[in-house]
Scaffold this motif. Structure first.
Motif, short mmCIF file in Angstrom:
data_model
loop_
_atom_site.label_atom_id
_atom_site.label_comp_id
_atom_site.label_asym_id
_atom_site.label_seq_id
_atom_site.Cartn_x
_atom_site.Cartn_y
_atom_site.Cartn_z
N SER A 162 1.03 -1.21 -0.17
CA SER A 162 0.28 0.09 -0.19
C SER A 162 0.79 1.18 0.09
N ARG A 163 0.54 2.00 -0.51
CA ARG A 163 0.90 3.53 -0.78
C ARG A 163 -0.16 4.64 -0.13
N THR A 164 -1.46 3.65 0.25
CA THR A 164 -2.30 4.95 0.46
C THR A 164 -1.86 5.66 1.88
N PHE A 165 -1.33 4.56 2.93
CA PHE A 165 -0.09 5.68 3.87
C PHE A 165 0.82 6.85 3.97
N LEU A 166 1.39 6.80 2.80
CA LEU A 166 1.90 8.05 2.69
C LEU A 166 1.04 8.75 2.19
N ALA A 167 -0.01 8.90 0.71
CA ALA A 167 -0.70 9.44 0.59
C ALA A 167 -1.88 10.76 1.58
N ILE A 168 -2.37 9.54 2.45
CA ILE A 168 -3.29 9.89 3.47
C ILE A 168 -3.55 8.73 4.86
N PRO A 169 -2.77 9.50 5.68
CA PRO A 169 -2.29 8.74 6.77
C PRO A 169 -2.92 8.63 7.64
N ASP A 170 -4.69 9.29 7.48
CA ASP A 170 -5.42 9.44 8.07
C ASP A 170 -5.71 8.03 7.65
#
Length: 258
Positions: A195-203
């Protein structure tokens, strides 16, 4: 140069609103980073097949007025993309050769990869699945039983990988149902999420997600996709810290970028 001016964020509890706010036109992105197409030698292009997607948090980390900013170059479609490139492949990993069932890739005997979602919070210009027809290869509700039966029927599979798109684009409820079904297969011992989502949307690291990953019997590994140190903001570090405290093993996969 200082970071881009502060942008209003949707409420932290609504990470999906932040994902929806990521869709920008090329012109809107350039305005927000204080640049024009003339700042790039080959200009910029609009790619309707792989449009821009830059969540507000990630956008806030891009240096304003810097056409060489390494975070900007990962998300802005520049004119070089339209130039002929000998050897360019639309399926560089030959994944079409490893489809074992709808939504399932089987490249290694002990692992099964599920294309859990076709959506991503952030669209990276180097994405090797950018040309994928997710409608034909993604795991669907109707195909889930067949995919899980394939895994359950082969004791050699001890690791299931959730990929995409980005598996963290799924809701907590949908992810919980899928993860619980995987955990119910006795010979599966490891769950890996890319996942790259954590970096783009840490929430996106919600309490429900942390509780889910902390509460299953599987060894959980999350592979993030960070290519530059500035992507690890304070909010990202805190989010990853919550996952680590829940027992999740954190790894990183970086792309070698020109």
């Amino acid at each position: 140069m200082s970071p881009i001016f502060a942008l209003p964020l949707p409420p932290a509890e609504d990470w999906q609103a932040q994902a929806r706010a990521a869709r920008l036109t090329t012109a809107e992105l350039l305005v927000r980073v204080g640049l024009t197409a003339a700042d790039f030698p080959a200009g910029v292009v609009a790619d309707p097949d792989f449009p821009l997607s830059v969540p507000p948090h990630y956008l806030s980390l891009i240096r304003r007025g810097d056409p060489a900013d390494p975070l900007l170059l990962q998300v802005l479609a520049r004119g070089e993309e339209a130039l002929p490139q000998p050897g360019r492949l639309t399926d560089p990993l030959a994944e079409a050769d490893y489809r074992a069932a709808p939504g399932v890739l089987r490249k290694y005997r002990s692992r099964a990869l599920l294309i859990a979602s076709g959506a991503c919070a952030i669209h990276c210009r180097y994405c090797f699945r950018r040309h994928t027809d997710y409608g034909s290869v993604m795991l669907t509700r109707s195909g889930e039983a067949e995919a899980l039966a394939l895994i359950a029927g082969d004791p050699a599979i001890d690791e299931v990988i959730l990929s995409g798109g980005d598996p963290l684009s799924l809701t907590d409820a949908r992810l919980a149902a899928l993860v619980s079904a995987i955990a119910a297969i006795p010979h599966v011992t490891t769950l890996r999420l890319h996942s790259r989502t954590f970096l783009a949307i840490p929430d996106r690291v919600t309490p429900a997600l942390v509780d889910l990953l902390a509460g299953i019997r599987l060894n959980v590994v999350i592979v993030t996709h960070s290519n530059h140190e500035r992507e690890i903001s304070g909010d990202v570090s805190a989010a990853l810290g919550r996952l680590r405290a829940a027992g999740v093993i954190l790894l990183n996969q970086s792309v070698l970028l020109a």
